[in-house]
Design a protein around this motif. Structure first.
Motif, PDB file in Angstrom:
ATOM      1  N   LEU A   1       0.975  -1.109   0.113  1.00  0.00           N
ATOM      2  CA  LEU A   1      -0.183   0.046  -0.193  1.00  0.00           C
ATOM      3  C   LEU A   1       0.936   1.270  -0.001  1.00  0.00           C
ATOM      4  N   ASP A   2       0.762   2.114  -1.100  1.00  0.00           N
ATOM      5  CA  ASP A   2       1.567   3.112  -1.216  1.00  0.00           C
ATOM      6  C   ASP A   2       0.686   4.316  -0.349  1.00  0.00           C
ATOM      7  N   SER A   5      -0.223   7.659  -2.701  1.00  0.00           N
ATOM      8  CA  SER A   5      -0.993   7.617  -3.612  1.00  0.00           C
ATOM      9  C   SER A   5      -2.298   6.658  -3.326  1.00  0.00           C
ATOM     10  N   ASN A   6      -2.010   6.076  -2.206  1.00  0.00           N
ATOM     11  CA  ASN A   6      -3.217   5.124  -1.729  1.00  0.00           C
ATOM     12  C   ASN A   6      -3.579   4.002  -2.751  1.00  0.00           C
ATOM     13  N   GLU A   7      -2.589   3.456  -3.309  1.00  0.00           N
ATOM     14  CA  GLU A   7      -2.591   2.607  -4.469  1.00  0.00           C
ATOM     15  C   GLU A   7      -1.996   1.098  -3.835  1.00  0.00           C
ATOM     16  N   SER A   9      -1.195  -3.050  -4.284  1.00  0.00           N
ATOM     17  CA  SER A   9      -0.603  -3.874  -5.433  1.00  0.00           C
ATOM     18  C   SER A   9      -0.876  -5.427  -4.723  1.00  0.00           C
ATOM     19  N   PRO A  25      -7.622  -5.043 -12.435  1.00  0.00           N
ATOM     20  CA  PRO A  25      -6.949  -4.304 -11.117  1.00  0.00           C
ATOM     21  C   PRO A  25      -7.249  -4.648  -9.842  1.00  0.00           C
ATOM     22  N   LEU A  28     -10.680  -1.719  -5.263  1.00  0.00           N
ATOM     23  CA  LEU A  28     -10.637  -0.559  -4.514  1.00  0.00           C
ATOM     24  C   LEU A  28     -10.453  -0.884  -3.018  1.00  0.00           C
ATOM     25  N   TYR A  29      -9.883  -0.224  -2.222  1.00  0.00           N
ATOM     26  CA  TYR A  29      -9.667  -0.265  -0.559  1.00  0.00           C
ATOM     27  C   TYR A  29     -10.987  -0.570  -0.170  1.00  0.00           C
ATOM     28  N   GLU A  90       5.100   3.536   2.915  1.00  0.00           N
ATOM     29  CA  GLU A  90       4.364   2.143   2.378  1.00  0.00           C
ATOM     30  C   GLU A  90       3.974   1.140   3.860  1.00  0.00           C
TER      31      GLU A  90
END
Length: 259
Positions: A1-2, A5-7, A9, A25, A28-29, A90
């Protein structure tokens, strides 16, 4: 979790655990909530927030909700990743599907509960029938008694440690040689143990008991365990004696009448 950016993977294996297509993808969180039971989601959310705030790692067991609606279990561990300045940038984590382990644990717990229920039923049945059971581990020399054996000898658990030699304290001195010889004969020849003898309880009561037993051997044919039962037959023998006396008296009367 970045963090910036809240991205998020995922590895391909994590997609498989949740039942998602790895070519798409990461959900979403906010959609992650659907992947866990409410209790597990609350636990994970609180742990993530704490790690983001303090940098302390977390380790949890979470109940999952797969895409097909079935439940599973997942072990997760999360850690904070710091930059050169010591800032949390992260969150990194690992997950392991432990559904099979949890299922085995559940089956073992059910089996344990069933065994405990069966043991209680056996104990109740023994109390009603006034029959106790004993188990002599001939490798460790440890002896275990059922509750009814303690009741028969009028001792409490913790006040007396059962054992082949220790048990002899309850045997009437006149029957002690027979006690040893019959056990030794059964062990030597593999014959079933079945005999009556007199015991004196911890409270001084004199009882006549019957003992059944059988030696179990290991794969090499060596004696490994001696299992058996013990029963208070005092009242039964007394009743038999009374009936025998009554029959003898009646027989004597009949003889006198017809002669």
């Amino acid at each position: 979790l970045d963090i910036a950016s809240n991205e998020v993977s995922w590895s391909e294996e994590l997609y498989k655990m949740y039942g998602f297509d790895p070519r798409k993808p990461v959900p979403l969180y906010t959609e992650h909530k659907k992947l866990l039971t409410p209790e597990s989601w609350e636990l994970l959310s609180a742990s993530l927030a704490k790690t983001r705030e303090t940098g302390l790692p977390y380790e949890l067991e979470l109940k999952t909700v797969r895409k097909d609606g079935s439940n599973g279990w997942m072990w997760v561990r999360g850690e904070a990743v710091l930059d050169a300045g010591g800032r949390i940038v992260e969150l990194w984590g690992a997950a392991l599907d432990i559904t099979a382990q949890k299922n085995i644990e559940q089956e073992l717990n059910l089996a344990k509960d069933k065994a405990e229920r069966n043991e209680r039923k056996l104990s109740e049945a023994q109390a009603i029938a006034k029959i106790g059971s004993w188990d002599w581990d001939m490798i460790t020399n440890e002896v275990s008694w059922s509750d009814e054996v303690y009741n028969l000898f009028e001792v409490k658990k913790g006040e007396f440690v059962p054992g082949f030699e220790n048990n002899a304290v309850f045997i009437h001195p006149d029957d002690l040689p027979l006690y040893y010889s019959l056990f030794q004969e059964s062990i030597k020849n593999g014959t079933a143990l079945d005999h009556d003898y007199t015991v004196i309880t911890a409270r001084g009561a004199v009882k006549l008991v019957n003992t059944h037993g059988q030696v179990l051997h290991d794969a090499d044919g060596k004696p490994a365990r001696f299992l058996g039962s013990i029963m208070d037959i005092t009242e039964r023998k007394r009743a038999e004696a009374e009936i025998k006396n009554q029959l003898a008296e009646k027989e004597l009367i009949l003889k006198e009448v017809f002669h």
